[in-house]
Design an enzyme around this catalytic site. Structure first.
Site, PDB file in Angstrom:
ATOM      1  N   LYS A  21      -5.455   7.628  -3.396  1.00  0.00           N
ATOM      2  CA  LYS A  21      -4.406   6.707  -2.947  1.00  0.00           C
ATOM      3  C   LYS A  21      -3.565   6.348  -4.153  1.00  0.00           C
ATOM      4  O   LYS A  21      -4.111   6.203  -5.262  1.00  0.00           O
ATOM      5  CB  LYS A  21      -5.030   5.418  -2.399  1.00  0.00           C
ATOM      6  CG  LYS A  21      -5.683   5.597  -1.058  1.00  0.00           C
ATOM      7  CD  LYS A  21      -6.075   4.228  -0.500  1.00  0.00           C
ATOM      8  CE  LYS A  21      -7.293   4.348   0.379  1.00  0.00           C
ATOM      9  NZ  LYS A  21      -8.146   3.207   0.421  1.00  0.00           N
TER      10      LYS A  21
ATOM     11  N   ARG B 134      -8.129   2.247 -10.531  1.00  0.00           N
ATOM     12  CA  ARG B 134      -9.203   1.426  -9.988  1.00  0.00           C
ATOM     13  C   ARG B 134     -10.512   2.116 -10.362  1.00  0.00           C
ATOM     14  O   ARG B 134     -10.726   3.279 -10.023  1.00  0.00           O
ATOM     15  CB  ARG B 134      -9.082   1.330  -8.469  1.00  0.00           C
ATOM     16  CG  ARG B 134     -10.255   0.598  -7.885  1.00  0.00           C
ATOM     17  CD  ARG B 134     -10.247   0.648  -6.389  1.00  0.00           C
ATOM     18  NE  ARG B 134     -11.362  -0.133  -5.876  1.00  0.00           N
ATOM     19  CZ  ARG B 134     -12.044   0.178  -4.791  1.00  0.00           C
ATOM     20  NH1 ARG B 134     -11.732   1.255  -4.101  1.00  0.00           N
ATOM     21  NH2 ARG B 134     -13.036  -0.576  -4.381  1.00  0.00           N
TER      22      ARG B 134
ATOM     23  N   GLY C 210     -12.990  -6.542   5.114  1.00  0.00           N
ATOM     24  CA  GLY C 210     -12.363  -5.275   5.494  1.00  0.00           C
ATOM     25  C   GLY C 210     -13.426  -4.425   6.151  1.00  0.00           C
ATOM     26  O   GLY C 210     -14.363  -4.960   6.745  1.00  0.00           O
ATOM     27  N   ASN C 211     -13.314  -3.113   5.996  1.00  0.00           N
ATOM     28  CA  ASN C 211     -14.410  -2.278   6.480  1.00  0.00           C
ATOM     29  C   ASN C 211     -15.636  -2.553   5.603  1.00  0.00           C
ATOM     30  O   ASN C 211     -16.734  -2.759   6.085  1.00  0.00           O
ATOM     31  CB  ASN C 211     -13.986  -0.810   6.458  1.00  0.00           C
ATOM     32  CG  ASN C 211     -14.892   0.026   7.333  1.00  0.00           C
ATOM     33  OD1 ASN C 211     -15.443  -0.451   8.332  1.00  0.00           O
ATOM     34  ND2 ASN C 211     -15.092   1.264   6.943  1.00  0.00           N
TER      35      ASN C 211
ATOM     36  N   GLY D 195     -10.111 -10.151   7.957  1.00  0.00           N
ATOM     37  CA  GLY D 195      -9.786 -11.526   7.561  1.00  0.00           C
ATOM     38  C   GLY D 195      -8.326 -11.877   7.801  1.00  0.00           C
ATOM     39  O   GLY D 195      -8.001 -12.999   8.202  1.00  0.00           O
TER      40      GLY D 195
ATOM     41  N   ASN E 108      -6.283 -10.332  10.003  1.00  0.00           N
ATOM     42  CA  ASN E 108      -5.776 -10.045  11.353  1.00  0.00           C
ATOM     43  C   ASN E 108      -6.597 -10.592  12.511  1.00  0.00           C
ATOM     44  O   ASN E 108      -6.060 -10.776  13.595  1.00  0.00           O
ATOM     45  CB  ASN E 108      -5.659  -8.526  11.540  1.00  0.00           C
ATOM     46  CG  ASN E 108      -4.642  -7.924  10.594  1.00  0.00           C
ATOM     47  OD1 ASN E 108      -3.461  -8.261  10.657  1.00  0.00           O
ATOM     48  ND2 ASN E 108      -5.098  -7.071   9.704  1.00  0.00           N
TER      49      ASN E 108
ATOM     50  N   GLU F 275      -4.498  -5.381  -3.813  1.00  0.00           N
ATOM     51  CA  GLU F 275      -5.250  -4.880  -4.966  1.00  0.00           C
ATOM     52  C   GLU F 275      -4.375  -4.011  -5.875  1.00  0.00           C
ATOM     53  O   GLU F 275      -4.524  -4.041  -7.091  1.00  0.00           O
ATOM     54  CB  GLU F 275      -6.476  -4.104  -4.471  1.00  0.00           C
ATOM     55  CG  GLU F 275      -7.536  -5.038  -3.902  1.00  0.00           C
ATOM     56  CD  GLU F 275      -8.620  -4.341  -3.093  1.00  0.00           C
ATOM     57  OE1 GLU F 275      -8.380  -4.074  -1.903  1.00  0.00           O
ATOM     58  OE2 GLU F 275      -9.690  -4.076  -3.641  1.00  0.00           O
TER      59      GLU F 275
END
Ligand code: AMP
Length: 403
Positions: free
Chosen positions: A19, A96, A215-216, A337, A339, A389
């Site tokens: 990403k 990251r 999140g997931n 969190g 949505n 992030e």
């Protein structure tokens, strides 16, 4: 670095994905975002959106053999928009890196020694650090002249006191194998706790915040005056909250039982707890949207999975309330969190005595902005704070290379 070098490329390398985001730190603008998936498979997919030129998303499907080829493809896409990686405006590449152990407490310019230390941490991050290292090596080969910075998921949690960071096991064994609680999602917890202070119009040093990154993967943290004092993930991201596919907390004897009595191998148990547990293990779905849809249709299995998820969340809110003593805000972030209003409502329900109340009207509003969902009279602010992030990695990277 030239004076007009204000761009930072942020790379997040997974085992089969890459990403990326290109940001201009002069104004924080996102110039391009994208993702390469299924690296090494027969058909990989690259999705690239050149935000700077207002262009629409471009997608390519082709075989991309490895991370090297993936970054070359990304460089090509960026180049086509006049944002090439050879540009003098590029100040640094920020990576990251999931596990920084106890050593890396800050973003760090990557040298051979730093890379060797990230490699030494592979036994405690076997899924993540190897991919991160590949991403770093690939980027170094492409722009050897450019500073490369590692921003660690664990760094924000290195301020945890020993009482929170140590497991109650034999100290010699723990130390010999670097077994302790490191915590993850640190970049998000750092960003969100700071943004929550900003929302309250306070300095981070003045506020105590419980951050719920749902999140997931999911984790909670207790942040006192801007410093993390406890977090729910541990040696690995498996500990703590119920997640999309991870169990979170369980009696460690469950693992022994599965090994001794169910005849499962270590790898099978690893896969069970990391990939086939949590929401997906409980009800067959890990997407909260789908779970809510099923609950609305009267599905009891989905309802039980939701209740187990919320019960664990509530236990952590209570635990971190006790750890902090005084709580100024509880902040919800990440996919669930940000949505899932029903999760926020259920997690806080019944905690009025602790000063925690959610306003149903405010909670129902959909927005991409940081916002309060507690009524004005509430003693503790309840907030929804979108995490970012990539911006945090770019900010930390740029601060380091421009100082
Ligand atoms: P993340 O890992 O932060 O990208 O979060 C991904 C998860 O967020 C998904 O698996 C969903 O469970 C959840 N999610 C995303 N959008 C929504 C939504 N509109 N409502 C409820 N849950 C959502």
């Amino acid at each position: 670095m030239t004076a007009n070098a204000t761009r930072v490329l942020v790379l997040n390398s997974g085992s089969s994905s890459l990403k990326y985001q290109l940001l201009d730190m002069a104004d924080g603008a996102r110039l391009a975002v994208g993702l390469v998936e299924r690296i090494g498979e027969e058909t990989s997919r690259l999705a690239h959106t050149p935000l700077a030129t207002g262009g629409t998303k471009r997608e390519r499907e082709e075989a991309i053999a490895d991370h090297d080829a993936a970054l070359q493809a990304v460089a090509q896409e960026l180049g086509a928009d006049g944002l090439g990686l050879d540009s003098p405006e590029l100040a640094a590449i920020g990576h990251r890196v999931v596990h920084g152990g106890q050593k890396f407490t800050e973003p760090t310019v990557i040298t051979d020694e730093v890379l060797a230390e990230i490699e030494r941490l592979i036994p405690v991050a076997p899924l993540h650090n190897p991919a991160n290292i590949t991403g770093i090596r690939t980027a170094q080969a492409l722009r050897p002249d450019l500073p490369q910075v590692a921003v660690f998921d664990t760094a924000f949690h290195t301020t945890m006191p020993e009482s929170a960071a140590r497991y109650a096991i034999d100290v010699e064994t723990a130390d010999a194998h670097r077994i302790r609680r490191y915590g993850f999602h640190g970049t998000s917890h750092a960003f969100v706790s700071r943004e929550t202070a900003r929302l309250l119009d306070k300095d981070p040093s003045e506020v105590n915040v419980i951050v719920l990154h749902l999140g997931n993967g999911a984790s909670a943290s207790a942040v006192r005056g801007g410093r993390c004092v406890d977090t729910s993930m541990g040696l690995t991201p498996l500990e703590g909250l119920v997640m999309g596919t991870r169990s979170g907390d369980l009696d460690p004897a469950v693992i022994l039982h599965l090994s001794r009595n169910a005849g499962m191998s270590v790898d099978e148990i690893d896969s069970l707890l990391n990939k086939k547990s949590g929401l997906i293990g409980l009800c067959g779905d890990n997407d909260m949207r789908e779970i809510r849809r099923r609950i609305d249709e009267g599905d009891e299995q989905a309802a039980l999975a939701f209740d187990i998820y919320v019960h664990r969340l509530k236990k952590y809110i209570g635990a971190y309330y006790a750890v902090l003593g005084r709580v100024d805000a509880v902040a919800f972030t990440a996919g669930v969190g940000e949505n899932a209003a029903p999760v926020r409502e259920a997690a806080v329900a019944g905690l009025e005595e602790l000063g925690l109340v959610v306003d149903a009207g405010l909670n129902a509003i959909r927005s991409g902005e940081a916002r309060l969902i507690s009524p004005e009279y509430a003693r503790v602010a309840v907030a929804v704070v979108p995490t970012d992030e990539e911006l945090e990695i770019a900010t930390q990277t740029y601060a380091l290379v421009s100082s």
